[in-house]
Motif scaffolding. Sequence first.
Motif, PDB file in Angstrom:
ATOM      1  N   VAL A 126       0.678  -1.165  -0.110  1.00  0.00           N
ATOM      2  CA  VAL A 126      -0.083   0.051  -0.065  1.00  0.00           C
ATOM      3  C   VAL A 126       0.947   1.170   0.037  1.00  0.00           C
ATOM      4  N   LYS A 127       2.026   1.185   0.867  1.00  0.00           N
ATOM      5  CA  LYS A 127       2.849   2.410   0.913  1.00  0.00           C
ATOM      6  C   LYS A 127       3.607   2.721  -0.336  1.00  0.00           C
ATOM      7  N   ALA A 128       3.686   1.688  -1.061  1.00  0.00           N
ATOM      8  CA  ALA A 128       4.590   1.709  -2.495  1.00  0.00           C
ATOM      9  C   ALA A 128       3.564   2.347  -3.282  1.00  0.00           C
ATOM     10  N   LEU A 129       2.356   2.311  -3.346  1.00  0.00           N
ATOM     11  CA  LEU A 129       1.449   2.851  -4.210  1.00  0.00           C
ATOM     12  C   LEU A 129       1.426   4.571  -4.022  1.00  0.00           C
ATOM     13  N   PHE A 130       1.737   4.865  -2.749  1.00  0.00           N
ATOM     14  CA  PHE A 130       1.726   6.300  -2.552  1.00  0.00           C
ATOM     15  C   PHE A 130       2.505   7.004  -3.560  1.00  0.00           C
ATOM     16  N   LYS A 131       3.670   6.372  -3.966  1.00  0.00           N
ATOM     17  CA  LYS A 131       4.701   6.952  -4.794  1.00  0.00           C
ATOM     18  C   LYS A 131       3.979   7.563  -6.312  1.00  0.00           C
ATOM     19  N   ILE A 132       2.674   6.742  -6.590  1.00  0.00           N
ATOM     20  CA  ILE A 132       2.272   7.374  -7.648  1.00  0.00           C
ATOM     21  C   ILE A 132       1.355   8.488  -7.547  1.00  0.00           C
ATOM     22  N   PRO A 133       1.310   9.356  -8.044  1.00  0.00           N
ATOM     23  CA  PRO A 133       0.474  10.741  -7.762  1.00  0.00           C
ATOM     24  C   PRO A 133      -0.869  10.187  -7.753  1.00  0.00           C
ATOM     25  N   PHE A 134      -1.988  10.506  -7.188  1.00  0.00           N
ATOM     26  CA  PHE A 134      -3.394  10.214  -7.135  1.00  0.00           C
ATOM     27  C   PHE A 134      -3.318   8.785  -7.581  1.00  0.00           C
ATOM     28  N   SER A 135      -2.702   7.942  -6.871  1.00  0.00           N
ATOM     29  CA  SER A 135      -2.789   6.686  -7.190  1.00  0.00           C
ATOM     30  C   SER A 135      -4.240   5.893  -7.202  1.00  0.00           C
ATOM     31  N   PHE A 136      -5.235   6.193  -6.072  1.00  0.00           N
ATOM     32  CA  PHE A 136      -6.283   5.272  -5.938  1.00  0.00           C
ATOM     33  C   PHE A 136      -7.352   5.965  -6.754  1.00  0.00           C
ATOM     34  N   GLN A 137      -7.126   7.464  -6.891  1.00  0.00           N
ATOM     35  CA  GLN A 137      -8.091   8.084  -7.874  1.00  0.00           C
ATOM     36  C   GLN A 137      -7.757   7.393  -9.318  1.00  0.00           C
ATOM     37  N   ARG A 138      -6.638   7.110  -9.679  1.00  0.00           N
ATOM     38  CA  ARG A 138      -6.413   6.542 -11.142  1.00  0.00           C
ATOM     39  C   ARG A 138      -7.133   5.125 -11.065  1.00  0.00           C
ATOM     40  N   VAL A 139      -6.929   4.264  -9.818  1.00  0.00           N
ATOM     41  CA  VAL A 139      -7.719   3.194  -9.974  1.00  0.00           C
ATOM     42  C   VAL A 139      -9.096   3.275 -10.334  1.00  0.00           C
ATOM     43  N   GLU A 140      -9.813   4.297  -9.505  1.00  0.00           N
ATOM     44  CA  GLU A 140     -11.192   4.602  -9.589  1.00  0.00           C
ATOM     45  C   GLU A 140     -11.557   4.834 -11.052  1.00  0.00           C
ATOM     46  N   ALA A 141     -10.639   5.706 -11.689  1.00  0.00           N
ATOM     47  CA  ALA A 141     -10.837   6.126 -13.095  1.00  0.00           C
ATOM     48  C   ALA A 141     -10.889   4.945 -13.921  1.00  0.00           C
ATOM     49  N   LEU A 142      -9.885   4.250 -13.855  1.00  0.00           N
ATOM     50  CA  LEU A 142      -9.464   2.955 -14.489  1.00  0.00           C
ATOM     51  C   LEU A 142     -10.836   1.942 -14.478  1.00  0.00           C
ATOM     52  N   LEU A 143     -11.400   1.822 -13.131  1.00  0.00           N
ATOM     53  CA  LEU A 143     -12.498   0.822 -13.141  1.00  0.00           C
ATOM     54  C   LEU A 143     -13.757   1.648 -13.780  1.00  0.00           C
ATOM     55  N   TYR A 144     -13.893   3.064 -13.648  1.00  0.00           N
ATOM     56  CA  TYR A 144     -14.917   3.721 -14.333  1.00  0.00           C
ATOM     57  C   TYR A 144     -14.841   3.429 -15.618  1.00  0.00           C
ATOM     58  N   ARG A 145     -13.671   3.198 -16.320  1.00  0.00           N
ATOM     59  CA  ARG A 145     -13.842   3.210 -17.953  1.00  0.00           C
ATOM     60  C   ARG A 145     -13.940   1.638 -18.010  1.00  0.00           C
ATOM     61  N   GLU A 146     -13.483   0.601 -17.343  1.00  0.00           N
ATOM     62  CA  GLU A 146     -13.639  -0.599 -17.498  1.00  0.00           C
ATOM     63  C   GLU A 146     -15.243  -1.096 -17.720  1.00  0.00           C
ATOM     64  N   THR A 147     -16.091  -0.441 -16.699  1.00  0.00           N
ATOM     65  CA  THR A 147     -17.521  -0.889 -16.647  1.00  0.00           C
ATOM     66  C   THR A 147     -18.114   0.089 -17.302  1.00  0.00           C
ATOM     67  N   PHE A 148     -17.737   1.317 -17.781  1.00  0.00           N
ATOM     68  CA  PHE A 148     -18.602   2.186 -18.569  1.00  0.00           C
ATOM     69  C   PHE A 148     -19.653   1.694 -19.671  1.00  0.00           C
ATOM     70  N   GLU A 149     -18.924   1.007 -20.379  1.00  0.00           N
ATOM     71  CA  GLU A 149     -19.736   0.360 -21.900  1.00  0.00           C
ATOM     72  C   GLU A 149     -20.898  -0.288 -21.474  1.00  0.00           C
ATOM     73  N   GLU A 150     -20.557  -1.525 -20.573  1.00  0.00           N
ATOM     74  CA  GLU A 150     -21.550  -2.398 -19.857  1.00  0.00           C
ATOM     75  C   GLU A 150     -22.426  -1.687 -19.268  1.00  0.00           C
ATOM     76  N   GLU A 151     -22.339  -0.766 -18.395  1.00  0.00           N
ATOM     77  CA  GLU A 151     -23.321  -0.002 -17.798  1.00  0.00           C
ATOM     78  C   GLU A 151     -24.214   0.701 -18.620  1.00  0.00           C
ATOM     79  N   VAL A 152     -23.605   1.374 -19.559  1.00  0.00           N
ATOM     80  CA  VAL A 152     -24.593   2.178 -20.516  1.00  0.00           C
ATOM     81  C   VAL A 152     -25.422   1.330 -21.455  1.00  0.00           C
ATOM     82  N   VAL A 153     -24.765   0.203 -21.949  1.00  0.00           N
ATOM     83  CA  VAL A 153     -25.464  -0.934 -22.763  1.00  0.00           C
ATOM     84  C   VAL A 153     -26.922  -1.242 -21.777  1.00  0.00           C
TER      85      VAL A 153
END
Length: 378
Positions: A101-128
């Motif tokens: 977990v501490k290693a992920l803090f080195k990436i700026p806005f790491s968990f916001q990036r995770v949420e963004a990638l999850l949003y992208r991954e599920t977006f099309e299925e949700e829209v359909v």
Amino acid sequence: MMESLFGYNLQNSVKNDEAKSKTPSPSKHVLEPKRLQNITILLKALNSTSEQVCNALVQGEGLSLQQLEALVKMQPTKEEEDKLSSYKGGFDELGSTEKFVKALFKIPFSFQRVEALLYRETFEEEVVHLRKSFSMLEEACKELRSSRLFLKLLDAVLKTGNRMNVGTIRGGARAFKLDALLKLADVKGTDGKTTLLHFVVQEMIRSEGIKDSIIIRETITQKRKTAEEKEEDYRRMGLDYVSGLGAELCNVKKTASIDLDVLESSVSNLSVGMSKLQQLVHGDLSTDDQNGAFVSSMNSFLTTAEKNLKELQEDERKVLLHVRQITEYFHGDVSKDESNPLRIFVIVRDFLGMLDQVCKELRSTKVPTSPSPLAPFR
């Protein structure tokens, strides 16, 4: 005796105890035990090293849906993040989970990036899924408005009710709310079996059966039939016609199980997620060139996603308008306090269930000898 019977060696036991006492002390833990256990379980499901995850977060690709879901659940609270960030001990002294977990803090806005990638991954299925639901609602509105058989059935119910209420303040009604359809089975005749719904359906079966029979006689030559045979023909044709209403209103039945609040909430959540993604890409990460790979990856997604979301919101607006219009068409002014805007579809679905049951009962009975099914109500 114990040594000879069980092979128990006291010397070996002492040596083992001494060896255990010389093992290194356990890792230091910053997170609460229960929280640490949960993250450890998620880390095993993730099945990736911190280097692999960090690289994927920098590039904006390379993580599966399951991995992203696990990472989102790992996201530390503000308090947990502060504890890990302010930890003064050596990095190697931490447990493997907290190191990750501490290693992920080195990436700026790491968990916001995770949420963004999850949003992208599920977006099309949700829209359909939402588009299919809105399309079903649209078709349900069209079915109710255009079904000739349903309108004829309503007309028969209105005429029957007025005939029964002649001479009372309820007589001569010009309309009724669809709720009344569910009460037809509660009005029973003097025989204790025949309901008002049975009577209405029998009359519909007879009238529609006669019309179909006349059409058939005009198109093909038929042998002369007895009155009983003709009556059976009327009944069979009319029953086939009336019992087909459920198939005619198939989308109405499906729509009745939809939770409109959930659909509206889903569209709203997509909109909120889009706003967060835009802020992350165009705001938080735009000032540093080191974030270029992630920003570029997400920008290609945003181009089409923003357009799709606007179209979806427009579909939602149109469908809600049509739902309101069809409700007003059958029920007049719609109360703002109506808890379920789709209630009209629920009523029709429940009525169709009652209608199917009556049709099954009538199909299994013989043709009545009396030509007047109204007799039980006199």
